[in-house]
Scaffold this active site. Structure first.
Site, PDB file in Angstrom:
ATOM      1  N   TYR A 138      25.313  14.253  20.699  1.00 46.31           N
ATOM      2  CA  TYR A 138      25.070  13.575  21.974  1.00 46.31           C
ATOM      3  C   TYR A 138      24.781  14.627  23.033  1.00 46.31           C
ATOM      4  CZ  TYR A 138      27.423   9.579  19.705  1.00 46.31           C
ATOM      5  OH  TYR A 138      27.794   8.573  18.858  1.00 46.31           O
ATOM      6  N   PHE A 148      27.914  -0.520  18.461  1.00 48.78           N
ATOM      7  CA  PHE A 148      27.139  -1.597  19.080  1.00 48.78           C
ATOM      8  C   PHE A 148      27.927  -2.911  19.074  1.00 48.78           C
ATOM      9  CE2 PHE A 148      22.913   0.651  17.888  1.00 48.78           C
ATOM     10  CZ  PHE A 148      23.064   1.504  18.977  1.00 48.78           C
ATOM     11  N   PRO A 149      29.201  -2.882  19.501  1.00 49.04           N
ATOM     12  CA  PRO A 149      30.005  -4.113  19.493  1.00 49.04           C
ATOM     13  C   PRO A 149      29.465  -5.179  20.437  1.00 49.04           C
ATOM     14  CG  PRO A 149      31.110  -2.417  20.779  1.00 49.04           C
ATOM     15  CD  PRO A 149      29.944  -1.746  20.094  1.00 49.04           C
ATOM     16  N   LEU A 150      28.600  -4.765  21.371  1.00 47.91           N
ATOM     17  CA  LEU A 150      28.008  -5.719  22.301  1.00 47.91           C
ATOM     18  C   LEU A 150      26.519  -5.907  22.033  1.00 47.91           C
ATOM     19  CD1 LEU A 150      29.765  -4.510  25.585  1.00 47.91           C
ATOM     20  CD2 LEU A 150      30.521  -6.213  23.918  1.00 47.91           C
ATOM     21  N   GLY A 151      26.060  -5.469  20.869  1.00 48.65           N
ATOM     22  CA  GLY A 151      24.666  -5.675  20.520  1.00 48.65           C
ATOM     23  C   GLY A 151      23.801  -4.443  20.651  1.00 48.65           C
ATOM     24  N   GLY A 152      24.298  -3.386  21.266  1.00 49.24           N
ATOM     25  CA  GLY A 152      23.529  -2.154  21.373  1.00 49.24           C
ATOM     26  C   GLY A 152      22.348  -2.281  22.306  1.00 49.24           C
ATOM     27  N   PHE A 153      21.190  -1.843  21.819  1.00 51.50           N
ATOM     28  CA  PHE A 153      19.999  -1.822  22.663  1.00 51.50           C
ATOM     29  C   PHE A 153      19.421  -3.221  22.864  1.00 51.50           C
ATOM     30  CE2 PHE A 153      20.106   2.367  20.516  1.00 51.50           C
ATOM     31  CZ  PHE A 153      20.396   3.119  21.638  1.00 51.50           C
ATOM     32  N   PRO A 209      21.175  -6.569  23.721  1.00 51.48           N
ATOM     33  CA  PRO A 209      22.452  -7.233  23.993  1.00 51.48           C
ATOM     34  C   PRO A 209      22.556  -8.607  23.332  1.00 51.48           C
ATOM     35  CG  PRO A 209      21.583  -6.241  25.980  1.00 51.48           C
ATOM     36  CD  PRO A 209      20.502  -6.121  24.939  1.00 51.48           C
ATOM     37  N   LEU A 210      23.779  -8.935  22.936  1.00 49.44           N
ATOM     38  CA  LEU A 210      24.029 -10.218  22.288  1.00 49.44           C
ATOM     39  C   LEU A 210      23.543 -11.379  23.148  1.00 49.44           C
ATOM     40  CD1 LEU A 210      27.672  -9.702  20.982  1.00 49.44           C
ATOM     41  CD2 LEU A 210      25.593  -9.775  19.615  1.00 49.44           C
TER      42      LEU A 210
END
Length: 290
Positions: free
Chosen positions: A66, A215-220, A222-223
């Site tokens: 990173y 990506f618990p929220l969908g990553g790039f 979003p959910l």
């Protein structure tokens, strides 16, 4: 010291002999755009790290790729000397190219170099947990992990690594790794809408091995789900809060590492993950990935 100190949702989990909060912090977003270069707001990045510790978070997820190097250097500047309870989990197996890509770097010397860089940039003599990153940006790929994982197991025997894990791995690769050396965690993509690892999560829970969804929220991307939106509206919460809370309810071995470069957003994530969900809420949300 922060005055905002809710009890962290989810309690704790044990990675080998290391106890961590199930709600952790992923440091990926602290680097610049595309996870390259320094952050636009260096002081803000340092403040987020210090706030995470002030809130009681004891699990920080990072990688020396990173930046590269930038995120680990920020962690060291913000938090070293580290609190006795803080555990820093890193990963090796990929590097960065000039285009911002993530080419694999899993040859033995690549891994030895990556471990040295992590140790140097974090200011540590031993890394708490090192995950071997497999596959590519599109997800896991089949194939043996024997040579790279045996290299990490040797570095563990040398005392440079305390515990091992795998990331972006297939179920077969998880089994192969466990036949080489004990693992304490698996870090794969998983969330309400992407539930390909349901069976693996349950198997790992029975073995006392953590599952850490990235990506618990969908990553790039979003959910987005009408059911998720409906549950969130009913609970007067954000969809992201509901998604995090669902993950903590999904299995006791799931550890969260949502990332952010904002102190306010960090606090929102902590509060959101503690959202109580009823059996009816959970049943409605479970249908999303079904």
């Amino acid at each position: 010291m922060s005055t905002f100190s809710p009890s962290l949702p989810g309690g704790t989990w044990t990675l080998g002999d290391l106890t961590v909060t199930r709600f952790g912090y992923g440091a990926m977003q602290l680097a610049g755009p595309g996870v390259m270069g320094p952050p636009a707001d260096r002081d803000g990045a340092l403040a987020v790290l210090r706030e995470a510790v002030d809130l009681g978070i004891t699990h920080i997820d990072t990688a020396d790729a990173y930046g590269p190097h930038i995120t680990n250097q920020l962690i060291r500047e913000a938090l070293h000397p580290y609190p006795d309870t803080l555990r820093i989990v890193t990963k090796v197996g990929a590097t960065r190219d000039e285009q911002g890509g993530w080419p694999p770097a899993r040859e033995p010397e690549d891994l030895r170099r990556a471990v040295r860089h992590n140790l140097d940039n974090l200011g540590l003599e031993t890394l708490d947990v090192v995950n071997l990153r497999l596959g590519d940006a599109q997800g896991p790929r089949p194939g043996s992990l024997a040579e790279p994982f045996e290299t990490l197991a040797e570095l563990q025997r040398q005392g440079l690594i305390r515990h091992l894990g795998v990331s972006n791995a297939t179920a077969d690769q998880v089994a192969e790794a466990r036949a080489i050396a004990p693992i304490v965690c698996v870090q794969n993509m998983y969330n309400l809408a992407h539930r390909q690892d349901d069976d693996l999560i349950d198997e790992l829970a029975g073995q006392g091995i953590a599952y850490v969804p990235f990506f618990p929220l969908g990553g790039f991307s979003p959910l987005q789900s009408s059911a998720l939106t409906a549950v969130a509206a009913r609970l007067d919460a954000t969809p992201m809060s509901v998604a995090l809370a669902w993950l903590l309810h999904r299995s006791p071995n799931i550890l969260l590492i949502p990332g952010t470069s904002s102190v306010a957003h960090l606090r929102e994530n902590v509060a959101g993950a503690g959202l109580p969900l009823s059996d009816g809420d959970l049943a409605e949300l479970d249908k999303i990935g079904g």
